[in-house]
Scaffold this motif. Sequence first.
Motif, PDB file in Angstrom:
ATOM      1  N   SER A  27       0.832  -1.210   0.000  1.00 18.40           N
ATOM      2  CA  SER A  27       0.000   0.000   0.000  1.00 18.40           C
ATOM      3  C   SER A  27       0.863   1.255   0.000  1.00 18.40           C
ATOM      4  CB  SER A  27      -0.961   0.003   1.191  1.00 18.40           C
ATOM      5  OG  SER A  27      -0.275  -0.087   2.420  1.00 18.40           O
ATOM      6  N   THR A  69      -4.574   1.151 -11.172  1.00 17.77           N
ATOM      7  CA  THR A  69      -3.967   0.115 -10.333  1.00 17.77           C
ATOM      8  C   THR A  69      -4.415   0.253  -8.876  1.00 17.77           C
ATOM      9  OG1 THR A  69      -1.958   1.478 -10.123  1.00 17.77           O
ATOM     10  CG2 THR A  69      -1.953  -0.257 -11.804  1.00 17.77           C
ATOM     11  N   THR A  70      -4.633   1.482  -8.435  1.00 18.79           N
ATOM     12  CA  THR A  70      -5.129   1.687  -7.073  1.00 18.79           C
ATOM     13  C   THR A  70      -6.542   1.138  -6.928  1.00 18.79           C
ATOM     14  OG1 THR A  70      -3.764   3.667  -6.782  1.00 18.79           O
ATOM     15  CG2 THR A  70      -5.620   3.402  -5.286  1.00 18.79           C
ATOM     16  N   PHE A  73      -6.336  -2.541  -6.543  1.00 21.12           N
ATOM     17  CA  PHE A  73      -5.914  -2.914  -5.191  1.00 21.12           C
ATOM     18  C   PHE A  73      -7.097  -2.851  -4.225  1.00 21.12           C
ATOM     19  CE2 PHE A  73      -4.390  -1.873  -0.946  1.00 21.12           C
ATOM     20  CZ  PHE A  73      -3.356  -2.778  -0.751  1.00 21.12           C
ATOM     21  N   VAL A  77      -7.781  -6.697  -3.889  1.00 23.56           N
ATOM     22  CA  VAL A  77      -6.759  -7.184  -2.961  1.00 23.56           C
ATOM     23  C   VAL A  77      -7.105  -6.870  -1.512  1.00 23.56           C
ATOM     24  CG1 VAL A  77      -4.312  -7.060  -2.331  1.00 23.56           C
ATOM     25  CG2 VAL A  77      -4.991  -6.973  -4.742  1.00 23.56           C
ATOM     26  N   TYR A 135      -6.350  -7.728   3.774  1.00 26.40           N
ATOM     27  CA  TYR A 135      -5.419  -7.781   2.645  1.00 26.40           C
ATOM     28  C   TYR A 135      -5.316  -9.233   2.204  1.00 26.40           C
ATOM     29  CZ  TYR A 135      -1.035  -7.554   0.007  1.00 26.40           C
ATOM     30  OH  TYR A 135      -0.080  -7.658  -0.973  1.00 26.40           O
ATOM     31  N   MET A 137      -3.733 -10.772  -1.214  1.00 25.69           N
ATOM     32  CA  MET A 137      -3.145 -10.843  -2.552  1.00 25.69           C
ATOM     33  C   MET A 137      -2.950 -12.303  -2.952  1.00 25.69           C
ATOM     34  SD  MET A 137      -1.740  -9.153  -5.232  1.00 25.69           S
ATOM     35  CE  MET A 137      -0.961  -7.582  -4.843  1.00 25.69           C
ATOM     36  N   LEU A 145      -3.425  -8.172 -12.170  1.00 24.61           N
ATOM     37  CA  LEU A 145      -2.757  -6.878 -12.048  1.00 24.61           C
ATOM     38  C   LEU A 145      -1.754  -6.686 -13.181  1.00 24.61           C
ATOM     39  CD1 LEU A 145      -2.204  -4.246 -10.586  1.00 24.61           C
ATOM     40  CD2 LEU A 145      -0.703  -5.481  -9.010  1.00 24.61           C
TER      41      LEU A 145
END
Length: 256
Positions: A27, A69-70, A73, A77, A135, A137, A145
């Motif tokens: 982050s 991309t944010t 996330f 993610v 979180y 991932m 991504l």
Amino acid sequence: MVADPIAVPEPANGKNYTKNEEAINMSNAFIFNIEQQMSGWLVNNIDLTALLDNTVEYQLGMALDAKKTTEFFVYNVAVQGDGDAKHEGLIQAVSSGLSFYPDVPIATTWAYNRAINGFKKWQEDLIEGENNATYNMKSDDIYNLLALMRKNIEVPHAALKAENISEFEVDNLIYRAKGYAESQRVILYNLKAHHYEEIADRGSSDNFDEALRLLDKINEFNPIYCTTLLGHNTRLAALIDNYQLRLADAQKAMDK
């Protein structure tokens, strides 16, 4: 301001990152990209006009890539599942905090500080285990991504290869493309640092290394005066083309 996330901190225990360490570092990469859009100076800013021009184009490139991309996330993610509640701070970050106003820097600063504050609230809640902060991932997330990054970088790549680019716009296109690439460089460094074993197990460590080497070269590509006469746009496009190929190979490996 967070430290440069390309210099990824070592795990506190000296061996493996905890889930929270990975989450904070990843982050911080997004926070860093947002911060970089609020100020800066570029190598070929040789006069005031260039300062305003190239810096804004570079920041715009970072903004366009970082926004997507944010959002990835936040919605993929920082949740456990599709139906799970999203963290309020992260929703704040993507819904109202990622607006770029090239002509009104103070508005951009306000909006981006709002996004950064949302991320930092999520980090605090993650450590405390509060307010839906999570979180998660996964391999599929890395694959998706990378696919998103390939799609994003193709926008400035195609612009650099367009016919009849004028001398008045070539520097804009070059520095906007560099902004996209720098945003991705930060993310890719962190992906490799925190998922090295997984990447290596799938035989993709060389792809990541080469992609990062090419992003470093793009970062270092700073003609004092940008011109189509010396093929600066096509030279940068060639670097991005090779980067895209490596990114595609890395993505394919993550699908094994």
